[in-house]
Design a protein around this motif. Sequence first.
Motif, PDB file in Angstrom:
ATOM      1  N   SER A  33      -5.559   2.389 -18.137  1.00  0.00           N
ATOM      2  CA  SER A  33      -4.329   1.807 -18.384  1.00  0.00           C
ATOM      3  C   SER A  33      -4.212   0.760 -17.451  1.00  0.00           C
ATOM      4  O   SER A  33      -3.166  -0.072 -17.243  1.00  0.00           O
ATOM      5  N   GLY A  34      -5.568  -0.013 -17.070  1.00  0.00           N
ATOM      6  CA  GLY A  34      -5.553  -1.185 -16.420  1.00  0.00           C
ATOM      7  C   GLY A  34      -5.811  -1.134 -14.860  1.00  0.00           C
ATOM      8  O   GLY A  34      -5.637  -2.072 -14.212  1.00  0.00           O
ATOM      9  N   VAL A  35      -5.947   0.009 -14.379  1.00  0.00           N
ATOM     10  CA  VAL A  35      -5.883   0.441 -12.913  1.00  0.00           C
ATOM     11  C   VAL A  35      -7.222   0.646 -12.415  1.00  0.00           C
ATOM     12  O   VAL A  35      -7.873   1.463 -13.079  1.00  0.00           O
ATOM     13  N   LYS A  36      -7.916  -0.199 -11.475  1.00  0.00           N
ATOM     14  CA  LYS A  36      -9.103   0.132 -11.138  1.00  0.00           C
ATOM     15  C   LYS A  36      -9.193   1.391  -9.996  1.00  0.00           C
ATOM     16  O   LYS A  36      -8.348   1.787  -9.372  1.00  0.00           O
ATOM     17  N   VAL A  37     -10.268   2.183 -10.176  1.00  0.00           N
ATOM     18  CA  VAL A  37     -10.242   3.408  -9.204  1.00  0.00           C
ATOM     19  C   VAL A  37     -11.333   3.360  -8.499  1.00  0.00           C
ATOM     20  O   VAL A  37     -12.667   2.980  -8.838  1.00  0.00           O
ATOM     21  N   SER A  90       1.318  -0.887 -14.758  1.00  0.00           N
ATOM     22  CA  SER A  90       0.948  -2.544 -15.115  1.00  0.00           C
ATOM     23  C   SER A  90       1.268  -3.258 -13.488  1.00  0.00           C
ATOM     24  O   SER A  90       0.848  -4.440 -13.576  1.00  0.00           O
ATOM     25  N   GLN A  91       1.864  -2.452 -12.458  1.00  0.00           N
ATOM     26  CA  GLN A  91       2.218  -3.216 -11.408  1.00  0.00           C
ATOM     27  C   GLN A  91       1.027  -2.807 -10.230  1.00  0.00           C
ATOM     28  O   GLN A  91       1.016  -3.385  -9.297  1.00  0.00           O
ATOM     29  N   ILE A  92       0.291  -1.662 -10.842  1.00  0.00           N
ATOM     30  CA  ILE A  92      -0.715  -1.574  -9.881  1.00  0.00           C
ATOM     31  C   ILE A  92      -2.168  -1.926  -9.829  1.00  0.00           C
ATOM     32  O   ILE A  92      -2.664  -2.137 -11.262  1.00  0.00           O
ATOM     33  N   SER A  93      -2.766  -2.216  -8.894  1.00  0.00           N
ATOM     34  CA  SER A  93      -4.232  -3.100  -8.985  1.00  0.00           C
ATOM     35  C   SER A  93      -5.160  -1.965  -8.895  1.00  0.00           C
ATOM     36  O   SER A  93      -6.146  -2.115  -9.684  1.00  0.00           O
ATOM     37  N   MET A  94      -4.979  -0.766  -8.145  1.00  0.00           N
ATOM     38  CA  MET A  94      -6.017   0.019  -7.656  1.00  0.00           C
ATOM     39  C   MET A  94      -5.569   1.377  -7.285  1.00  0.00           C
ATOM     40  O   MET A  94      -4.358   1.504  -6.366  1.00  0.00           O
ATOM     41  N   VAL A 121       0.721  -1.153   0.144  1.00  0.00           N
ATOM     42  CA  VAL A 121      -0.096   0.041  -0.139  1.00  0.00           C
ATOM     43  C   VAL A 121       0.826   1.345  -0.053  1.00  0.00           C
ATOM     44  O   VAL A 121       1.737   1.378   0.952  1.00  0.00           O
ATOM     45  N   LEU A 122       0.701   2.073  -1.086  1.00  0.00           N
ATOM     46  CA  LEU A 122       1.725   3.061  -1.102  1.00  0.00           C
ATOM     47  C   LEU A 122       1.039   4.473  -1.320  1.00  0.00           C
ATOM     48  O   LEU A 122      -0.347   4.474  -1.822  1.00  0.00           O
ATOM     49  N   THR A 123       1.342   5.354  -0.649  1.00  0.00           N
ATOM     50  CA  THR A 123       0.943   6.840  -0.610  1.00  0.00           C
ATOM     51  C   THR A 123       2.018   7.832  -1.218  1.00  0.00           C
ATOM     52  O   THR A 123       2.456   8.460  -0.556  1.00  0.00           O
ATOM     53  N   PRO A 124       1.947   7.649  -2.604  1.00  0.00           N
ATOM     54  CA  PRO A 124       3.094   8.418  -3.289  1.00  0.00           C
ATOM     55  C   PRO A 124       2.974   9.959  -3.392  1.00  0.00           C
ATOM     56  O   PRO A 124       1.867  10.461  -2.873  1.00  0.00           O
ATOM     57  N   ALA A 147       2.856  -9.364  -5.743  1.00  0.00           N
ATOM     58  CA  ALA A 147       2.138  -8.737  -4.703  1.00  0.00           C
ATOM     59  C   ALA A 147       1.098  -7.828  -5.384  1.00  0.00           C
ATOM     60  O   ALA A 147       1.211  -7.182  -6.286  1.00  0.00           O
ATOM     61  N   LYS A 148      -0.088  -7.547  -4.669  1.00  0.00           N
ATOM     62  CA  LYS A 148      -1.249  -6.876  -4.946  1.00  0.00           C
ATOM     63  C   LYS A 148      -0.612  -5.264  -4.508  1.00  0.00           C
ATOM     64  O   LYS A 148      -0.262  -5.066  -3.457  1.00  0.00           O
ATOM     65  N   VAL A 149      -0.677  -4.187  -5.328  1.00  0.00           N
ATOM     66  CA  VAL A 149      -0.309  -2.977  -5.031  1.00  0.00           C
ATOM     67  C   VAL A 149      -1.491  -2.052  -5.240  1.00  0.00           C
ATOM     68  O   VAL A 149      -2.167  -1.963  -6.221  1.00  0.00           O
ATOM     69  N   ILE A 150      -1.580  -1.268  -3.899  1.00  0.00           N
ATOM     70  CA  ILE A 150      -2.730  -0.244  -4.139  1.00  0.00           C
ATOM     71  C   ILE A 150      -2.216   1.219  -3.901  1.00  0.00           C
ATOM     72  O   ILE A 150      -1.175   1.312  -3.102  1.00  0.00           O
ATOM     73  N   ILE A 151      -2.631   2.103  -4.572  1.00  0.00           N
ATOM     74  CA  ILE A 151      -2.003   3.528  -4.311  1.00  0.00           C
ATOM     75  C   ILE A 151      -3.255   4.374  -3.446  1.00  0.00           C
ATOM     76  O   ILE A 151      -4.399   4.189  -4.079  1.00  0.00           O
ATOM     77  N   ALA A 152      -2.968   4.751  -2.524  1.00  0.00           N
ATOM     78  CA  ALA A 152      -3.929   5.655  -1.853  1.00  0.00           C
ATOM     79  C   ALA A 152      -3.507   7.113  -1.731  1.00  0.00           C
ATOM     80  O   ALA A 152      -2.444   7.316  -1.200  1.00  0.00           O
TER      81      ALA A 152
END
Length: 218
Positions: free
Chosen positions: A211-215, A189-193, A135-138, A166-171
């Motif tokens: 781009s394949g990332v769920k919002v 391509s590495q990010i799920s959501m 889980v990343l908060t970039p 690993a499943k990667v989520i951006i918040a």
Amino acid sequence: MYLASQRKEFILKTLAEHGAARTIALAKQMNKSLHEDIVTQDDVSIRIAKKAVQNIPASVVMFIDSSTMGYQICNHINSRDTHVVSNNPTLLTRLEGIPNLSFYCTGGRFDREALVYVGQEAAKAAGSLSIDMVVLTPDCYSPKHGAGYKNMLQSEFIKSVIPPDAKVIIAMPSTSVANNPAFYTVAPSQISMLITDEALSPEMADQIEKSGVKVELA
């Protein structure tokens, strides 16, 4: 309460002795600064954090980066089987009072600009654990380039600790979407959501999903 206070003093002293802070006073100031950020954090960020927790399954080993939103995410987790891995020593002192959370700090070389552990030792410590989720908060997210950080050392560390499966989520808040950081770190391509707030424009949400990332909107 007294034992908890003693434990915190021990942690702060250890950080000081190992170069995470030059003095115990500075370590305390790091802890105080994070607390002040958390207290003043806006409702949007808290909603994003709660939405992120809804997407974190039980019995997971999760890496999370350093931010006040990262603390909020951990603070709302209510699972005895959740294990949090981070390179942020300040999170350790803030999360010690949460009974259902196991927290592992990587150690390593301390970067005084980003206030996190970086380098090969930190990456090796994180890599020794079976991380299921990241889980990343970039600092920024771009539909074309993915997530990015302003600090180069933190960026390189994050790249090194994400397992291929690993499943990667951006918040992050919508105000940080489409800003340009110095260093792109995680490709779409590495990010799920991507979890953000309702102020994200429909056009930008559409670009991100293409781009394949769920919002997910909070």
